[in-house]
Design an enzyme around this catalytic site. Structure first.
Site, PDB file in Angstrom:
ATOM      1  N   GLN A 190      49.473  42.114  42.810  1.00  0.00           N
ATOM      2  CA  GLN A 190      48.462  41.768  41.498  1.00  0.00           C
ATOM      3  C   GLN A 190      47.809  43.100  40.980  1.00  0.00           C
ATOM      4  OE1 GLN A 190      44.867  39.437  42.028  1.00  0.00           O
ATOM      5  NE2 GLN A 190      45.842  37.961  40.315  1.00  0.00           N
TER       6      GLN A 190
ATOM      7  N   TYR B 164      38.185  38.982  34.034  1.00  0.00           N
ATOM      8  CA  TYR B 164      38.296  40.586  34.198  1.00  0.00           C
ATOM      9  C   TYR B 164      39.020  40.984  32.786  1.00  0.00           C
ATOM     10  CZ  TYR B 164      37.081  39.870  38.977  1.00  0.00           C
ATOM     11  OH  TYR B 164      36.382  39.505  40.112  1.00  0.00           O
TER      12      TYR B 164
ATOM     13  N   HIS C  42      47.171  40.160  36.308  1.00  0.00           N
ATOM     14  CA  HIS C  42      45.689  39.595  36.642  1.00  0.00           C
ATOM     15  C   HIS C  42      45.070  39.295  35.368  1.00  0.00           C
ATOM     16  CE1 HIS C  42      42.605  37.793  38.174  1.00  0.00           C
ATOM     17  NE2 HIS C  42      41.823  38.756  39.203  1.00  0.00           N
ATOM     18  N   GLY C  43      45.416  38.140  34.814  1.00  0.00           N
ATOM     19  CA  GLY C  43      44.846  37.751  33.454  1.00  0.00           C
ATOM     20  C   GLY C  43      43.786  36.695  33.632  1.00  0.00           C
ATOM     21  N   ALA C  44      43.173  36.614  34.717  1.00  0.00           N
ATOM     22  CA  ALA C  44      42.180  35.554  35.163  1.00  0.00           C
ATOM     23  C   ALA C  44      40.807  35.857  35.306  1.00  0.00           C
ATOM     24  CB  ALA C  44      42.603  34.601  36.164  1.00  0.00           C
ATOM     25  N   HIS C  45      39.642  35.079  35.508  1.00  0.00           N
ATOM     26  CA  HIS C  45      38.454  35.157  36.407  1.00  0.00           C
ATOM     27  C   HIS C  45      37.521  36.126  35.679  1.00  0.00           C
ATOM     28  CE1 HIS C  45      40.769  33.624  40.024  1.00  0.00           C
ATOM     29  NE2 HIS C  45      40.205  32.700  39.297  1.00  0.00           N
TER      30      HIS C  45
HETATM   31  C1  FMN Z   1      37.545  36.263  49.316  1.00  0.00           C
HETATM   32  C2  FMN Z   1      38.363  35.708  47.884  1.00  0.00           C
HETATM   33  C3  FMN Z   1      38.836  37.107  47.215  1.00  0.00           C
HETATM   34  C4  FMN Z   1      39.567  36.592  46.033  1.00  0.00           C
HETATM   35  N1  FMN Z   1      40.408  37.372  45.412  1.00  0.00           N
HETATM   36  C5  FMN Z   1      41.294  37.292  44.451  1.00  0.00           C
HETATM   37  C6  FMN Z   1      41.673  38.221  43.777  1.00  0.00           C
HETATM   38  O1  FMN Z   1      41.894  39.519  44.049  1.00  0.00           O
HETATM   39  N2  FMN Z   1      42.456  37.991  42.386  1.00  0.00           N
HETATM   40  C7  FMN Z   1      42.342  36.462  42.044  1.00  0.00           C
HETATM   41  O2  FMN Z   1      43.294  36.538  41.203  1.00  0.00           O
HETATM   42  N3  FMN Z   1      41.868  35.880  42.601  1.00  0.00           N
HETATM   43  C8  FMN Z   1      41.054  36.006  43.607  1.00  0.00           C
HETATM   44  N4  FMN Z   1      40.271  34.865  44.476  1.00  0.00           N
HETATM   45  C9  FMN Z   1      40.650  33.684  44.052  1.00  0.00           C
HETATM   46  C10 FMN Z   1      41.832  32.996  44.816  1.00  0.00           C
HETATM   47  O3  FMN Z   1      42.960  33.561  44.624  1.00  0.00           O
HETATM   48  C11 FMN Z   1      41.789  31.465  44.641  1.00  0.00           C
HETATM   49  O4  FMN Z   1      42.193  31.275  43.178  1.00  0.00           O
HETATM   50  C12 FMN Z   1      40.476  30.711  44.906  1.00  0.00           C
HETATM   51  O5  FMN Z   1      40.000  31.097  46.056  1.00  0.00           O
HETATM   52  C13 FMN Z   1      40.682  29.158  44.621  1.00  0.00           C
HETATM   53  O6  FMN Z   1      41.522  28.820  45.506  1.00  0.00           O
HETATM   54  P1  FMN Z   1      41.544  28.032  47.094  1.00  0.00           P
HETATM   55  O7  FMN Z   1      40.471  26.694  46.838  1.00  0.00           O
HETATM   56  O8  FMN Z   1      42.803  27.773  47.689  1.00  0.00           O
HETATM   57  O9  FMN Z   1      40.638  29.168  47.928  1.00  0.00           O
HETATM   58  C14 FMN Z   1      39.656  35.201  45.672  1.00  0.00           C
HETATM   59  C15 FMN Z   1      39.001  34.352  46.206  1.00  0.00           C
HETATM   60  C16 FMN Z   1      38.411  34.542  47.398  1.00  0.00           C
HETATM   61  C17 FMN Z   1      37.511  33.425  48.335  1.00  0.00           C
END
Ligand code: FMN
Length: 372
Positions: A106, A188, A183-186
């Site tokens: 990613q 960033y 990574h186009g999410a969250h």
């Molecule tokens: C410890 C942690 C680290 C994460 N790091 C990333 C990341 O590096 N990139 C990303 O796109 N999402 C990241 N996420 C989001 C997860 O990929 C996922 O979308 C989120 O945990 C919700 O899914 P879940 O309910 O199955 O945990 C992270 C989440 C957690 C809990």
């Protein structure tokens, strides 16, 4: 639908052909930042961590990995812009391949989710905007992150950032990864361009939906031209408003991107469920990913708040081809096996999500046989 599946096979455990990749099941390991890559260099302990979670024909997406020295915003997250980093990834990728899994990297730029401490020469973080972020509680629910006021990228600087993604993709392939996820999410950098809460630009990267998606699509074009669309996916979270990055019309944004990515014949589109208000906070929500799932022609991966039952249902109802699991995969190295036999799951401990320890909360979650 259910009857089409082999009697003792749950939908999540059925095989799936993702482009040229033959997957033996549909339980994807979601990208998970773990902050154990000291000085941005991946470490040997990551080889054990990822290989514990690898299965033959399983699909793993790496933790977010910085594309350049301005891409970082957290301690000890890995990068893929130096020779040293590429070399350090190689044994990790090899360990995953030895188990027969498919491994994508990613690639990531945090934009304004950073501070001068993480930037070269202590410079200001870059973004689509010069609007700063208020301090935020991190997704472990404990730490508070503080951010420096960003510097708005000039229009003429944008090609350089696009190029950083392209080089990172090339480096990921050199390191042995089977492909990359943009990574186009969250909240960033790419999301800072997408969302009208974050993007206040007046050039052709701001304003209309088309303009706000331009940066992401230039990256898509550069990356697919470099390594081939057959091994490129993109992660999007149109409905999330994490890091002050919300949009006034997330459905239009999601649909526009799903259709635009079709033009590039992208391998997959990985979307975070609208119920995920932040990265890990689940809430009731009337929206769904179904319109985007229908619009996108390639493989559709859904993520966010899934358990075994919910994931099976999403596949059985054709709402997703694959389901990505974050926290459950973090805490259960043998998650596909546990889903197969409907075994109880280890509980995740969010206090150790980002611990820098090479073992604790990382490679010490027990396998089923260790418990019995
Ligand atoms: C410890 C942690 C680290 C994460 N790091 C990333 C990341 O590096 N990139 C990303 O796109 N999402 C990241 N996420 C989001 C997860 O990929 C996922 O979308 C989120 O945990 C919700 O899914 P879940 O309910 O199955 O945990 C992270 C989440 C957690 C809990």
């Amino acid at each position: 639908m259910e009857n089409n599946f082999l009697k003792d096979q749950i939908p999540l455990l059925t095989p799936y052909q993702m482009g040229k990749f033959q997957l033996s099941h549909r339980i994807v390991m979601a990208p998970l930042t773990r902050q154990r890559s000291y000085n941005n260099v991946p470490q040997p302990h990551a080889a054990l961590y990822y290989s514990q979670r690898a299965t033959k024909g399983g699909f793993i997406i790496s933790e977010a990995t910085g594309v350049s020295d301005t891409a970082q915003g957290y301690p000890d997250t890995p990068g893929i812009w130096t020779k040293e980093q590429i070399e350090a990834w190689k044994p990790i990728v090899d360990a995953v391949h030895a188990k027969g899994a498919i491994f994508f990297c990613q690639i990531w730029h945090v934009g304004r989710v950073s501070n001068t401490e993480f930037q070269p020469n202590g410079q200001d973080p870059i973004s689509s905007t010069d609007k700063g972020l208020a301090p935020q509680v991190r997704s472990n629910g404990i730490d508070v992150a503080r951010f420096s006021t960003p510097r708005r990228l000039r229009t003429d600087e944008i090609p350089q950032i696009v190029n950083d993604f392209k080089l990172a993709a090339r480096n990921a392939i050199e390191a042995g990864f089977d492909g990359v996820e943009i990574h186009g999410a969250h909240g960033y950098l790419i999301d800072q361009f997408f969302k009208d809460q974050g993007n206040d630009r007046t050039d052709h990267y701001g304003g209309s939906l088309e303009n706000r998606c331009r940066f992401a699509l230039e990256i898509t074009e550069a990356v697919t031209t470099e390594v081939g669309a057959y091994r490129v996916g993109m992660r999007l979270s149109p409905f999330a408003n994490f890091m002050e990055c919300g949009d006034s019309n997330p459905k239009a944004l999601g649909l526009y991107m799903a259709e635009a990515l079709n033009k590039y014949e992208l391998l997959y589109c990985h979307m975070v469920e609208p119920r995920m208000r932040t990265v890990v906070e689940k809430s009731d929500c009337p929206h769904s990913l179904v319109p985007m799932r229908k619009a996108f022609k390639g493989t559709f991966i859904a993520a966010g708040g899934y358990d075994r039952e919910d994931g099976n249902k999403a596949v059985a109802e054709n709402r997703a081809d694959l389901v990505a699991y974050g926290r459950h995969f973090l805490a259960n190295p043998d998650l596909p096996r546990r889903f197969e036999i409907n075994a109880p799951l280890n509980k995740y401990n969010r206090e150790t999500f980002y611990l820098s320890d090479p073992v604790v909360g990382y490679t010490d979650y027990p396998f089923l046989e260790e418990i019995s």
